[in-house]
Write an enzyme that holds these catalytic residues in place. Structure first.
Site, PDB file in Angstrom:
ATOM      1  N   CYS A  77      -2.932 -12.057   8.750  1.00  0.00           N
ATOM      2  CA  CYS A  77      -2.584 -12.514  10.097  1.00  0.00           C
ATOM      3  C   CYS A  77      -1.110 -12.876  10.097  1.00  0.00           C
ATOM      4  O   CYS A  77      -0.627 -13.609   9.249  1.00  0.00           O
ATOM      5  CB  CYS A  77      -3.449 -13.682  10.528  1.00  0.00           C
ATOM      6  SG  CYS A  77      -3.528 -15.022   9.355  1.00  0.00           S
ATOM      7  N   SER A  93      -0.247  -0.198  -7.427  1.00  0.00           N
ATOM      8  CA  SER A  93       0.196  -1.584  -7.564  1.00  0.00           C
ATOM      9  C   SER A  93      -0.675  -2.286  -8.604  1.00  0.00           C
ATOM     10  O   SER A  93      -1.909  -2.262  -8.498  1.00  0.00           O
ATOM     11  CB  SER A  93       0.053  -2.282  -6.206  1.00  0.00           C
ATOM     12  OG  SER A  93       0.319  -3.655  -6.348  1.00  0.00           O
ATOM     13  N   GLY A 123       3.237  -2.389  -4.651  1.00  0.00           N
ATOM     14  CA  GLY A 123       2.836  -1.317  -3.748  1.00  0.00           C
ATOM     15  C   GLY A 123       3.739  -1.216  -2.526  1.00  0.00           C
ATOM     16  O   GLY A 123       4.069  -0.113  -2.074  1.00  0.00           O
ATOM     17  N   THR A 124       4.140  -2.350  -1.992  1.00  0.00           N
ATOM     18  CA  THR A 124       4.973  -2.329  -0.784  1.00  0.00           C
ATOM     19  C   THR A 124       6.285  -1.608  -1.056  1.00  0.00           C
ATOM     20  O   THR A 124       6.705  -0.733  -0.288  1.00  0.00           O
ATOM     21  CB  THR A 124       5.245  -3.774  -0.304  1.00  0.00           C
ATOM     22  OG1 THR A 124       3.983  -4.384   0.009  1.00  0.00           O
ATOM     23  CG2 THR A 124       6.142  -3.800   0.920  1.00  0.00           C
ATOM     24  N   HIS A 174      -1.520  -5.358  -9.383  1.00  0.00           N
ATOM     25  CA  HIS A 174      -2.437  -6.486  -9.157  1.00  0.00           C
ATOM     26  C   HIS A 174      -3.753  -6.071  -8.493  1.00  0.00           C
ATOM     27  O   HIS A 174      -4.664  -6.877  -8.346  1.00  0.00           O
ATOM     28  CB  HIS A 174      -1.753  -7.623  -8.391  1.00  0.00           C
ATOM     29  CG  HIS A 174      -1.535  -7.420  -6.929  1.00  0.00           C
ATOM     30  ND1 HIS A 174      -2.302  -8.057  -5.978  1.00  0.00           N
ATOM     31  CD2 HIS A 174      -0.627  -6.692  -6.243  1.00  0.00           C
ATOM     32  CE1 HIS A 174      -1.858  -7.724  -4.776  1.00  0.00           C
ATOM     33  NE2 HIS A 174      -0.843  -6.898  -4.902  1.00  0.00           N
ATOM     34  N   THR A 194      17.189  -4.718 -13.198  1.00  0.00           N
ATOM     35  CA  THR A 194      16.534  -4.851 -14.502  1.00  0.00           C
ATOM     36  C   THR A 194      15.019  -4.793 -14.327  1.00  0.00           C
ATOM     37  O   THR A 194      14.462  -5.487 -13.480  1.00  0.00           O
ATOM     38  CB  THR A 194      16.936  -6.193 -15.149  1.00  0.00           C
ATOM     39  OG1 THR A 194      18.368  -6.218 -15.242  1.00  0.00           O
ATOM     40  CG2 THR A 194      16.321  -6.358 -16.532  1.00  0.00           C
ATOM     41  N   GLN A 222      -5.425   1.242  -3.434  1.00  0.00           N
ATOM     42  CA  GLN A 222      -6.825   0.791  -3.483  1.00  0.00           C
ATOM     43  C   GLN A 222      -7.708   1.765  -4.256  1.00  0.00           C
ATOM     44  O   GLN A 222      -8.872   1.482  -4.514  1.00  0.00           O
ATOM     45  CB  GLN A 222      -7.394   0.622  -2.067  1.00  0.00           C
ATOM     46  CG  GLN A 222      -6.751  -0.496  -1.279  1.00  0.00           C
ATOM     47  CD  GLN A 222      -7.086  -1.890  -1.825  1.00  0.00           C
ATOM     48  OE1 GLN A 222      -8.029  -2.081  -2.602  1.00  0.00           O
ATOM     49  NE2 GLN A 222      -6.307  -2.882  -1.420  1.00  0.00           N
ATOM     50  N   ASN A 257      -7.526   0.170   2.663  1.00  0.00           N
ATOM     51  CA  ASN A 257      -7.731  -1.173   2.117  1.00  0.00           C
ATOM     52  C   ASN A 257      -8.679  -2.036   2.947  1.00  0.00           C
ATOM     53  O   ASN A 257      -9.263  -2.980   2.436  1.00  0.00           O
ATOM     54  CB  ASN A 257      -6.385  -1.893   1.973  1.00  0.00           C
ATOM     55  CG  ASN A 257      -5.517  -1.786   3.195  1.00  0.00           C
ATOM     56  OD1 ASN A 257      -5.165  -0.684   3.617  1.00  0.00           O
ATOM     57  ND2 ASN A 257      -5.184  -2.908   3.794  1.00  0.00           N
TER      58      ASN A 257
HETATM   59  C1  LIG Z   1      -3.373   0.205   0.493  1.00  0.00           C
HETATM   60  C2  LIG Z   1      -2.311  -0.786   0.116  1.00  0.00           C
HETATM   61  N1  LIG Z   1      -1.038  -0.398   0.055  1.00  0.00           N
HETATM   62  C3  LIG Z   1      -0.048  -1.222  -0.287  1.00  0.00           C
HETATM   63  C4  LIG Z   1      -0.289  -2.544  -0.570  1.00  0.00           C
HETATM   64  C5  LIG Z   1       0.839  -3.440  -0.940  1.00  0.00           C
HETATM   65  O1  LIG Z   1       0.849  -3.690  -2.323  1.00  0.00           O
HETATM   66  P1  LIG Z   1       1.602  -4.963  -2.910  1.00  0.00           P
HETATM   67  O2  LIG Z   1       0.758  -6.148  -2.612  1.00  0.00           O
HETATM   68  O3  LIG Z   1       1.695  -4.676  -4.386  1.00  0.00           O
HETATM   69  O4  LIG Z   1       2.944  -5.018  -2.276  1.00  0.00           O
HETATM   70  C6  LIG Z   1      -1.596  -3.016  -0.496  1.00  0.00           C
HETATM   71  C7  LIG Z   1      -1.911  -4.444  -0.739  1.00  0.00           C
HETATM   72  O5  LIG Z   1      -2.688  -5.039  -0.028  1.00  0.00           O
HETATM   73  C8  LIG Z   1      -2.647  -2.115  -0.148  1.00  0.00           C
HETATM   74  O6  LIG Z   1      -3.922  -2.510  -0.080  1.00  0.00           O
END
Ligand SMILES: Cc1ncc(COP(=O)(O)O)c(C=O)c1O
Length: 379
Positions: A325, A198, A77-78, A200, A237, A178, A148
């Site tokens: 944190c 994302s 997600g990041t 996970h 890759t 989320q 989140n």
């Molecule tokens: C709303 C939201 N965006 C992005 C992320 C980041 O995802 P990832 O952990 O796959 O980098 C999170 C993870 O906590 C999230 O809750």
């Protein structure tokens, strides 16, 4: 969900990460061993990997309401959020995001000299302020589907309509990380140009995600440069095993979503009503109608969230404060601060988040544990 028959642990931190679904583990294993090929190669072992990648891309495209060519595989997600902002913004004043975005959007937006749009006390983006900030210069507006920390849902369709009207050169990005477990993301994000998910967070492995980048988001400037993978939008890759598992998790998730949502509504109601009934001076950060059922954010008077989490952990309940944190110092949640809570108030919150495997037995253990933990800390 308990983590084992003899283990009484109750896991109420699904918004942080979810256990992998059996379907995802099973789908992944062959690609960790026998089918190990590089999908960019041309021989038979490579072609097997390529086929699996293409199939997963098609599956995910359907489930996300996109074309296969819109799907950009990322490391989670990041990266998907960063790619949307850095890939479209062109400098100061060209990006806007809501004040309650995940840091993966917020920090990217600030890094390109973008601006933040206020939210109201409920945590919903202030549409009047958004309108005031939309102009010809803006290239990207990022508003998440579900927060989140609080579970608050944002009015994405209205945001899209306002952006199309007031800032025709801007694209809309939504972080649906989320949301995917609980909402029909394909339908709800149909108007957005860029969408992040994302794996996970919905029963897939960590370290893999998708940025949907529709036609209007062309060209998306890559952050990672190198090979031509992902139609030159993300070099490197691909994580074939992770992508295949993500597609399997997404399929299982969409298949079970309605039933799981009904169950989680009952369980989260039981959890919140149970806690509010058993523990005085506890309140919900947001009203249930504004949020998804799976995320419950509670404020507890006279008890610091971090201390409560430690005692809950001792009592076998895993939950979190909702925000990481940084560097050992516990920062108050930027989300609660943006919702007008004071620094002091923000310290008194915890997030309990449910998943598809959460059971009534989990809830019936968590409620008395919560009451005991608060009582210990107040006495
Ligand atoms: C709303 C939201 N965006 C992005 C992320 C980041 O995802 P990832 O952990 O796959 O980098 C999170 C993870 O906590 C999230 O809750």
């Amino acid at each position: 969900m308990s983590t084992g028959d003899r283990d009484p642990t109750v896991y109420l931190d699904h918004a942080a990460t979810t256990p992998m679904r059996a379907e995802a583990v099973a789908a992944m294993l062959p690609f960790l061993a026998g089918s190990f090929g590089n999908p960019s190669g041309s021989h038979r072992i490579a072609r097997t990997a390529r086929r699996a990648l293409d199939d997963a891309r098609e599956t995910l495209a359907v489930l996300l309401g996109a074309h296969p060519g819109d799907v950009v595989f990322t490391s989670g997600g990041t990266e998907a959020d960063n790619l949307a902002v850095f890939g479209i913004a062109t400098g100061s004043g060209t990006a806007l995001c809501s004040a309650v975005e995940h840091p993966a959007v917020l920090q990217a937006c600030l890094a390109v000299g973008g601006s933040v749009v206020r939210v109201d006390r409920r945590g919903v983006v202030d549409l009047d302020m958004l309108v005031d900030q939309l102009d010809e210069k803006v290239r990207i507006v990022s508003v998440m589907l579900v927060n989140n920390e609080t579970g608050v849902r944002q009015p994405l369709e209205t945001v899209v309509a306002l952006v199309r009207d007031r800032a025709p050169r801007a694209l809309v990005h939504t972080d649906a990380v989320q949301a995917f477990s609980w909402l029909d993301v394909a339908a709800m994000t149909a108007g957005a140009d860029l969408v992040s998910v994302s794996a996970h967070k919905f029963g897939g492995p960590k370290g893999v995600g998708v940025l949907v980048a529709r036609d209007r988001a062309t060209p998306l400037r890559p952050m990672l440069r190198g090979g031509p993978q992902e139609r030159e939008r993300r070099a490197g890759t691909q994580n074939v095993a992770g992508v295949v598992a993500m597609a399997a998790a997404a399929e299982a998730n969409v298949r079970d979503r309605e039933e799981a949502s009904r169950r989680v509504l009952k369980l989260s109601t039981r959890l919140v009503e149970g806690i509010l009934g058993a523990v005085p001076q506890v309140h919900e950060a947001v009203a249930p109608g504004l949020r998804i059922d799976a995320i419950c954010n509670l404020g507890i008077e006279g008890v610091e969230g971090e201390e409560l989490l430690m005692v809950l952990d001792e009592l076998g309940v895993c939950a979190s404060a909702g925000s990481a944190c940084a560097s050992g110092a516990i920062e108050p949640s930027h989300v609660l601060l943006a919702m007008g809570r004071s620094t002091e108030e923000a310290k008194h919150h915890v997030r309990l988040s449910l998943g598809h495997g959460t059971t009534q037995a989990d809830i019936d253990s968590a409620v008395p544990a919560f009451a005991e933990a608060v009582e210990r800390l107040r006495s």
